[in-house]
Design an enzyme around this catalytic site. Structure first.
Site, PDB file in Angstrom:
ATOM      1  CG  ASP A  22      16.494 115.572  45.307  1.00 22.46           C
ATOM      2  OD1 ASP A  22      17.190 115.589  46.410  1.00 22.46           O
ATOM      3  OD2 ASP A  22      15.604 115.029  44.870  1.00 22.46           O
ATOM      4  CB  THR A  51      13.911 111.030  49.396  1.00 25.06           C
ATOM      5  OG1 THR A  51      14.967 111.752  49.402  1.00 25.06           O
ATOM      6  CG2 THR A  51      12.693 111.811  49.034  1.00 25.06           C
ATOM      7  CB  VAL A 100      18.471 122.874  51.107  1.00 28.67           C
ATOM      8  CG1 VAL A 100      17.298 122.401  50.228  1.00 28.67           C
ATOM      9  CG2 VAL A 100      18.239 123.364  52.465  1.00 28.67           C
TER      10      VAL A 100
HETATM   11  N1  GLY Z   1      17.330 113.220  47.870  1.00 35.70           N
HETATM   12  C1  GLY Z   1      17.226 113.759  49.168  1.00 35.70           C
HETATM   13  C2  GLY Z   1      18.478 114.931  49.148  1.00 35.70           C
HETATM   14  O1  GLY Z   1      19.431 114.575  48.639  1.00 35.70           O
HETATM   15  O2  GLY Z   1      18.366 115.362  50.366  1.00 35.70           O
END
Ligand code: GLY
Length: 270
Positions: free
Chosen positions: A184, A154, A182
């Site tokens: 976090d 991310t 989807v």
């Molecule tokens: N942290 C990004 C995801 O898990 O989609």
């Protein structure tokens, strides 16, 4: 102006210069425009798992999530395909009465707002997926192929300007997930939060971050224990064995903590 950005937990510190270049490119005259600018620059760098260079899902498609929070309002997109800069679409959602647009609806909105079609896949990501397909053939169990998957997951940026805080986050999703998954990143309090005490963005395995409400947890600790300790505590108290990274900005500057290496860069100017 205080800014801190990251290239994903698990991304090498050797990429700090590329995060720094994105910060330099994105810095603007307010916190909102700065976080959108920095995250857009990170999305455009194919080495990071966001925008161009996003990780490809098991069915060969790329679905991306992004969000921004500023002055108590939110704009977010989830599972959006075929756009260059999901964070810029999220910034357009911010202008509507809505918080989150998903999948085809998000894409239709993006096209209506003038965002052109763009293929975010890269040669490197396509090769990575085909290696993963081979593994899947051998193991057949999705859980098994996730073992050993590493690399940044991310990108994010938080900024403070004139006492206003903004948080922005963007991702191609973690691991080689199935379509429709989807994490976090587009979920308030999980992947991001901004309020009167500061702004926070997280990175790591989305499912575990969602269960912990990690961004809000960090944010709510800021007035009690301070910025650095809030970040440290969220990482220390996270689900064992699950990777997480946090960046935060508050009235005294910026802080970060992560369970493993995380490329990052900050910029502070009083
Ligand atoms: N942290 C990004 C995801 O898990 O989609």
């Amino acid at each position: 102006m205080y800014i801190i950005a990251h290239g994903g937990v698990g991304s090498s510190r050797e990429l700090d210069d590329r995060v720094k270049a994105a910060v330099e490119k994105g810095v603007s005259d307010n916190a909102f425009r700065t976080v959108v600018g920095v995250v857009s620059a990170l999305e455009d760098d194919p080495v990071f798992n966001a925008g161009t260079g996003s990780r490809i899902r098991l069915d060969g498609k790329i679905q991306m999530d992004a969000a921004i929070m500023y002055k108590g309002d939110i704009g977010a997109v989830a599972a959006i395909e075929s756009v260059k800069n999901p964070i810029q679409v999220a910034a357009k959602v911010y202008e509507t009465p809505y918080v989150l647009l998903v999948s085809r609806g998000a894409l239709e909105y993006a096209r209506n707002m003038g965002f052109d079609a763009h293929d975010p896949s890269t040669e490197a990501r396509r090769e990575e997926l085909s290696r993963m397909h081979e593994k899947l053939h051998e193991h057949r169990v999705l859980h098994d192929i996730y073992k050993g998957v590493d690399g940044g997951d991310t990108v994010g940026c938080v900024a403070c300007h004139n006492g206003e805080y903004a948080a922005a986050v963007s991702t191609g999703g973690t691991s080689f997930s199935i379509r429709g998954r989807v994490g976090d990143s587009p979920l308030v309090g999980c992947g991001f939060y901004a309020g009167e005490h500061g702004a926070v963005v997280t990175t790591g395995k989305g499912e575990d971050i969602i269960k912990r409400l990690s961004a809000y947890r960090c944010y709510s600790l800021i007035p009690e224990v301070g910025l650095q300790e809030a970040c440290d505590k969220v990482v220390k108290d996270h689900i064992e064995g699950s990777s997480i990274g946090v960046i935060a900005v508050g009235k005294d500057g910026v802080a970060s903590a992560s369970s493993k290496q995380m490329s990052q860069a900050s910029f502070c100017m009083d």
